[in-house]
Design a protein around this motif. Sequence first.
Motif, PDB file in Angstrom:
ATOM      1  N   ASN B 103       0.702  -1.191   0.165  1.00 11.83           N
ATOM      2  CA  ASN B 103      -0.157   0.298  -0.071  1.00 11.83           C
ATOM      3  C   ASN B 103       1.056   1.152  -0.041  1.00 11.83           C
ATOM      4  OD1 ASN B 103      -2.249   1.461   0.050  1.00 11.83           O
ATOM      5  ND2 ASN B 103      -2.425   1.757   2.423  1.00 11.83           N
ATOM      6  N   ARG B 104       2.005   1.324   0.732  1.00 14.34           N
ATOM      7  CA  ARG B 104       2.831   2.290   0.829  1.00 14.34           C
ATOM      8  C   ARG B 104       3.384   2.457  -0.652  1.00 14.34           C
ATOM      9  NH1 ARG B 104       3.786   0.991   6.386  1.00 14.34           N
ATOM     10  NH2 ARG B 104       5.694  -0.379   5.692  1.00 14.34           N
ATOM     11  N   ARG B 105       3.805   1.514  -0.939  1.00 14.93           N
ATOM     12  CA  ARG B 105       4.719   1.697  -2.040  1.00 14.93           C
ATOM     13  C   ARG B 105       3.777   2.188  -3.407  1.00 14.93           C
ATOM     14  NH1 ARG B 105       6.176  -3.453  -2.433  1.00 14.93           N
ATOM     15  NH2 ARG B 105       4.597  -4.243  -4.039  1.00 14.93           N
ATOM     16  N   LEU B 106       2.501   1.682  -3.570  1.00 18.49           N
ATOM     17  CA  LEU B 106       1.575   2.025  -4.633  1.00 18.49           C
ATOM     18  C   LEU B 106       1.475   3.499  -4.272  1.00 18.49           C
ATOM     19  CD1 LEU B 106      -0.643  -1.150  -4.922  1.00 18.49           C
ATOM     20  CD2 LEU B 106       1.284  -0.374  -6.204  1.00 18.49           C
ATOM     21  N   GLN B 107       1.214   4.023  -3.066  1.00 20.56           N
ATOM     22  CA  GLN B 107       0.965   5.284  -2.793  1.00 20.56           C
ATOM     23  C   GLN B 107       1.995   6.282  -3.302  1.00 20.56           C
ATOM     24  OE1 GLN B 107       0.181   5.795   1.411  1.00 20.56           O
ATOM     25  NE2 GLN B 107      -2.019   5.227   1.051  1.00 20.56           N
ATOM     26  N   GLY B 108       3.281   5.660  -3.131  1.00 23.04           N
ATOM     27  CA  GLY B 108       4.453   6.395  -3.861  1.00 23.04           C
ATOM     28  C   GLY B 108       4.262   6.255  -5.179  1.00 23.04           C
ATOM     29  N   PHE B 112       3.858   9.540  -8.034  1.00 19.48           N
ATOM     30  CA  PHE B 112       4.648   9.666  -8.827  1.00 19.48           C
ATOM     31  C   PHE B 112       4.045   9.812 -10.217  1.00 19.48           C
ATOM     32  CE2 PHE B 112       7.136   7.443 -12.348  1.00 19.48           C
ATOM     33  CZ  PHE B 112       8.153   8.283 -12.550  1.00 19.48           C
ATOM     34  N   LEU B 113       2.736   9.356 -10.341  1.00 22.76           N
ATOM     35  CA  LEU B 113       2.034   9.560 -11.480  1.00 22.76           C
ATOM     36  C   LEU B 113       1.554  10.776 -11.594  1.00 22.76           C
ATOM     37  CD1 LEU B 113       0.309   6.012 -11.810  1.00 22.76           C
ATOM     38  CD2 LEU B 113       1.688   6.862 -13.501  1.00 22.76           C
ATOM     39  N   ARG B 114       1.108  11.270 -10.620  1.00 17.42           N
ATOM     40  CA  ARG B 114       0.528  12.739 -10.254  1.00 17.42           C
ATOM     41  C   ARG B 114       1.365  13.808 -10.527  1.00 17.42           C
ATOM     42  NH1 ARG B 114      -3.168  11.470  -4.989  1.00 17.42           N
ATOM     43  NH2 ARG B 114      -4.787  10.668  -6.057  1.00 17.42           N
ATOM     44  N   GLU B 115       2.629  13.371 -10.118  1.00 16.13           N
ATOM     45  CA  GLU B 115       3.751  14.451 -10.429  1.00 16.13           C
ATOM     46  C   GLU B 115       4.263  14.661 -11.860  1.00 16.13           C
ATOM     47  OE1 GLU B 115       6.996  13.548  -7.994  1.00 16.13           O
ATOM     48  OE2 GLU B 115       6.067  14.206  -6.042  1.00 16.13           O
ATOM     49  N   GLU B 116       4.132  13.382 -12.562  1.00 15.96           N
ATOM     50  CA  GLU B 116       4.374  13.467 -14.048  1.00 15.96           C
ATOM     51  C   GLU B 116       3.156  13.317 -14.930  1.00 15.96           C
ATOM     52  OE1 GLU B 116       7.376  14.117 -14.506  1.00 15.96           O
ATOM     53  OE2 GLU B 116       8.408  13.816 -13.014  1.00 15.96           O
ATOM     54  N   PRO B 117       2.436  14.140 -15.170  1.00 12.85           N
ATOM     55  CA  PRO B 117       1.150  14.200 -15.889  1.00 12.85           C
ATOM     56  C   PRO B 117       1.546  14.179 -17.377  1.00 12.85           C
ATOM     57  CG  PRO B 117       1.298  16.471 -14.981  1.00 12.85           C
ATOM     58  CD  PRO B 117       2.491  15.715 -14.430  1.00 12.85           C
ATOM     59  N   GLY B 149      12.431   3.695 -21.963  1.00 17.03           N
ATOM     60  CA  GLY B 149      13.106   3.828 -20.489  1.00 17.03           C
ATOM     61  C   GLY B 149      11.915   3.007 -19.581  1.00 17.03           C
ATOM     62  N   VAL B 150      12.891   2.677 -18.818  1.00 17.60           N
ATOM     63  CA  VAL B 150      12.189   1.943 -17.517  1.00 17.60           C
ATOM     64  C   VAL B 150      12.333   2.789 -16.397  1.00 17.60           C
ATOM     65  CG1 VAL B 150      11.567  -0.054 -16.183  1.00 17.60           C
ATOM     66  CG2 VAL B 150      11.894  -0.281 -18.684  1.00 17.60           C
ATOM     67  N   ALA B 151      11.672   3.055 -15.269  1.00 11.39           N
ATOM     68  CA  ALA B 151      11.851   3.983 -14.165  1.00 11.39           C
ATOM     69  C   ALA B 151      10.936   3.780 -13.068  1.00 11.39           C
ATOM     70  CB  ALA B 151      11.697   5.322 -14.333  1.00 11.39           C
ATOM     71  N   THR B 152      11.383   4.003 -11.923  1.00 16.47           N
ATOM     72  CA  THR B 152      10.515   4.056 -10.721  1.00 16.47           C
ATOM     73  C   THR B 152      10.574   5.454 -10.237  1.00 16.47           C
ATOM     74  OG1 THR B 152      12.248   3.667  -9.149  1.00 16.47           O
ATOM     75  CG2 THR B 152      11.482   1.714 -10.105  1.00 16.47           C
ATOM     76  N   PRO B 153       9.480   5.686  -9.098  1.00 14.13           N
ATOM     77  CA  PRO B 153       9.683   7.074  -8.568  1.00 14.13           C
ATOM     78  C   PRO B 153      11.143   7.606  -8.117  1.00 14.13           C
ATOM     79  CG  PRO B 153       7.373   6.158  -7.812  1.00 14.13           C
ATOM     80  CD  PRO B 153       8.559   4.972  -8.734  1.00 14.13           C
ATOM     81  N   ASP B 154      11.868   6.402  -7.736  1.00 12.43           N
ATOM     82  CA  ASP B 154      13.054   6.781  -6.996  1.00 12.43           C
ATOM     83  C   ASP B 154      14.058   7.241  -8.197  1.00 12.43           C
ATOM     84  OD1 ASP B 154      12.419   6.241  -4.594  1.00 12.43           O
ATOM     85  OD2 ASP B 154      12.904   4.059  -4.894  1.00 12.43           O
TER      86      ASP B 154
END
Lengths: 168, 310
Positions: B103-108, B112-117, B149-154
Motif C-alpha cells: 500500500n505504501r509503495r503503491l501510494q508512492g 509519482f504518476l500525479r507529479e508527472e502528468p 526507458g524504465v523507471a521508478t519514482p526513485d
Amino acid sequence: MKRHLLWLVIVVGTALLQTMWPDFLTVRGVAPDLVLLLVVYFGLVDGEERAMLTGVVGGMYQDVASGAVLGHHVLCLVLVGYTIGRVSTRLMTDHPAIRTLLVLFAGAAHGALYTAVSYVQRPDIATVYTIAVIVIPTAFYTALLTPVVYFVLERLFRKPDSLSGGKK
Amino acid sequence: MTFSQFFNANRPVLLLSFIVLLCLMSLGTGFESSIIHRAVERMVSLTAYPFLRAGTALDDFSNRAFGVVFSYDDIIAENKALAQDVATMKLAIAERREASVQNRRLQGYLGFLREEPRLRLEPARVIESLKGIITIDRGSVHGIQPFMGVATPDGVVGVVLSVADFSSKVATLHHPDCKVGAMVERNRLRAYDGIIHADGSFRQICNMWYIDMKNEVLPGELIVTSPESLFPSGYPIGHIRSVHAGEALLKYAEVVPIVDPYKLDEVFVIMASGTRLYDLEGPPRIVARTDLAPLREFPDETPIQEQLAP
C-alpha cells in the motif's frame, strides 16, 4: 523437647484445620470438634496441665477465627481439660470404649458450657435448640472419631515402656 | 511450706484459676477488639499463612494433575486447535504486513504518476530478476517497444532490451548492455561520449568515462539523465562514489545507481514523454557547497613565481 514441639505442631495444625477449613469432615451440617479430642487425649495421657495448655492454644485459635470474645472457647476447653485430667487419675482409661464415652461426655459438657456462656452474653439465643441440634450431634460425631484419632496419636506420642527398659 | 513448694503442689489448680480468671475478665470486658485480641489474631494469621499457602498450592497442584490426567485428550485437541489458530494468525499477520508495505509503495507510485502528468507511463510488475536483467509482465501487445526507458519514482531502472508478446526484458544499470545519457546534476557536465556505462561486474556500479581532467566532478554528487537520453532529463541515476584518473588527460567517475533492480516489485515503462520543466529552465544555478572538499585546479596554470610569491 521433641515431644513438646510435636505437641505444639499437632495442636496448632488441628486448630488450623478446624478453623480454616470448617467444612472438613462436615456431615449434614455437623462437624467434629478435633481440638476437644486433643484436649481429652492429653488430659488422659499427660494430665490436666497439658490438657489445659492444649485448650488455651486451640481455644485461642477458635476464638480468633470465629470472631468470638477472647476466652470463650478457651474457658470451656480449659475446664473440660482440667476435669478430664482429674478423672483420668481415678479411672482406667486405656480401653477405647471408655475413651469414646469420655469424649462423648466431654463433648456434651463442652457444648453445654459454651452454650451457657453464650446465653450469659446473649440471653435471646435458643439454648435448648442449640444443645439438641448442634451440641449433641457434634459430641456424638466427635466420639465416633475417637478410636481413629487416638490410634494415630498413640503412634505419635507413644511413651517408652518402663518394663522393657525404654525399648519400644 | 515455702511458696515454691505450695506452687508445685497446687500448680494445676493455680494454672486453672489463672486461666479461668483471665477468661472471665476477657469475657466480662469484651476483649473482642482489644490490643491483645489483635495481637493474637495477628499471631494466628502469621502462623496460619504458610499452611494456607501450602494448602492452596496443594489444591492447585492436585487440580492441575487431575486435569492433565482426566482431560488429556481434550488438552491435546485444544493444543492442536491452538497451534492451527496460531499458524493461521501468523499467515494473516504476514499478509497484512505485506499489504501494508504494498500500500505504501503503491501510494508512492500514485504520487509519482500525479507529479508527472505529461508522461505516459505503463505500470508493470517484475516477474523475474537475474544477472542485471529484469523481466516485466508487459509486452508488445501492451505497446512496449525496445529501447523504451524504465523507471521508478526513485530514479532510472534501465532500458527495454527485448520484447515478447506478453513480457519484456529490461537491462538495468547493473547490466553492460544498459547505456543511459547522463550528466552531473550540479553543473550539467557530460562525459565526452555523454553516457553512463554499466560496469557489468559484481560490484554493481556504473562508470562515467571520458571526463575532462579540468572539469569539476566530486564524490557524492548526483548524476541525472541528460536531455539526449531516452528518459526525460533530470531523472536521478545515481551518486558518484569516487573519481579516478584515466588515460591521458581524462578521468572517470564510479557511480552507484540509486535503484537496486533486485528489490523491485513494480516499475513504469515510459511510453512517451514531453518536455520537462527542468529542460526549459536550463542548467541550475551553481551554488557553492560547503560540505564538499575544496577543489584543486588541475592542471594548475598559475606561474610558479605567482604560486611561490609571499
